[in-house]
Design an enzyme around this catalytic site. Structure first.
Site, PDB file in Angstrom:
ATOM      1  N   SER A 148       0.856  -1.202   0.000  1.00 51.37           N
ATOM      2  CA  SER A 148       0.000   0.000   0.000  1.00 51.37           C
ATOM      3  C   SER A 148       0.881   1.236   0.000  1.00 51.37           C
ATOM      4  CB  SER A 148      -0.886   0.033   1.245  1.00 51.37           C
ATOM      5  OG  SER A 148      -1.545   1.291   1.354  1.00 51.37           O
ATOM      6  N   TYR A 161      -2.139  -0.707  10.311  1.00 54.80           N
ATOM      7  CA  TYR A 161      -2.223  -1.156   8.908  1.00 54.80           C
ATOM      8  C   TYR A 161      -0.936  -0.818   8.165  1.00 54.80           C
ATOM      9  CZ  TYR A 161      -3.931  -1.180   4.041  1.00 54.80           C
ATOM     10  OH  TYR A 161      -4.098  -1.402   2.690  1.00 54.80           O
TER      11      TYR A 161
END
Ligand SMILES: NC(=O)c1ccc[n+]([C@@H]2O[C@H](COP(=O)([O-])OP(=O)(O)OC[C@H]3O[C@@H](n4cnc5c(N)ncnc54)[C@H](O)[C@@H]3O)[C@@H](O)[C@H]2O)c1
Length: 267
Positions: A148, A161
């Site tokens: 990401s 995350y």
């Protein structure tokens, strides 16, 4: 990419029932690969495979939880048995649980690490074992992990995350190093997607509003677009095309990289 750049390849896409994974599975099939969709969600996963078949591609579904080693064994086995081999793994399944650092909960952190990090590493383990010389598939191949932009920048309320995606990024490099040095014939790369308005992406936008970081979802999206030189959110096809490229022979001398697909947000 040309429409046949993956002709004859056999791919397993985790988390392929919806969102980015479903789009990646479609793009791989369009490029000529036969695709096995692996996901927790049975009905949506079977539907996603049906969409590919309706467009003339080859696709099957296997139910799997990427955190479970036995599920990896059966998913890889099903891919080889039903598609005739195993050349591509897209480690896409992932979860995001938003929290300010002051609000993080151990259970949510453990769950994210289990799916995003343990799941990705188990996937690389079973793919490398199957793809390397002498393995059950044995033809080499390509692995793409979905990290990401969160592994490359600081965005508020996603510390846990971001940590999981940074771990995916580092594990990608180590796996690429091992696979290269040990002559497995497998390239291992990852991509850093920017924000895409999938179910996960839109939930994050709502969560940062709830955390008091933006006045509205529209303001949150506008803030992200404002931080993106190309001036828009990501689209599923942006991510899918990058994955097809990394799996194709056009990327034959590329291994151990993290490719930003974020409109420049992480530069
Ligand atoms: N959407 C974004 O903005 C964005 C940005 C950067 C990275 N990513 C990453 O891209 C990937 C896909 O994201 P998305 O937006 O499509 O998410 P999504 O929530 O829409 O879809 C995720 C899919 O993964 C499946 N899944 C979840 N846990 C699983 C498990 N344990 N085993 C098997 N399948 C499981 C879900 O059932 C679902 O089909 C994730 O790894 C995510 O972290 C997304």
């Amino acid at each position: 990419m040309t429409h046949d750049s993956l002709q004859g390849r056999r791919a397993l896409v985790t988390g392929g029932a919806q969102g980015l994974g479903a789009g990646m599975a479609q793009a791989l099939a369009k490029a000529g690969a036969a695709v096995m969709i692996g996901d927790l969600q049975e009905a949506a996963g079977r539907d996603a495979a049906g969409v590919i078949r309706a467009a003339g591609g080859t696709a099957r579904f296997v139910r799997m939880d990427v955190t479970q080693e036995a599920d990896w064994e059966s998913a890889v086995g099903a891919t080889i048995a039903e598609l005739g081999g195993f050349d591509i793994l897209i480690n896409n399944a992932g979860i995001e649980i938003t929290a300010l650092v002051t609000e993080v909960e151990a259970e949510s952190l453990r769950r994210m690490f289990d799916v995003n990090v343990v799941g990705t590493l188990l996937g690389m383990k079973h793919a490398l074992r199957a793809m390397r010389p002498g393995g059950a598939a044995g033809q080499g191949g390509a692995i793409v992990n979905i990290a990401s932009v969160a592994a490359t920048i600081a965005f508020p309320a996603i510390a846990g995350y971001s940590a999981t995606k940074s771990a995916v990024d580092r594990a990608t490099r180590v796996a690429a190093m091992e696979a290269g040095k040990l002559g497995y014939g497998v390239r291992v790369n990852c991509v850093y997607p920017g924000l895409v308005p999938t179910e996960m992406g839109m939930r994050l936008a709502a969560d940062v509003v709830a955390a008091g970081l933006f006045p509205s979802v529209e303001a949150a999206v506008a803030g992200i677009v404002g931080d993106t030189p190309l001036g828009r959110l990501g689209e599923v096809a942006d991510m899918a095309d990058a994955v097809v490229f990394l799996c194709s022979d056009a990327a034959r001398f590329i291994t151990g990289i993290g490719l930003p697909v974020d409109g420049g947000m992480g530069m």
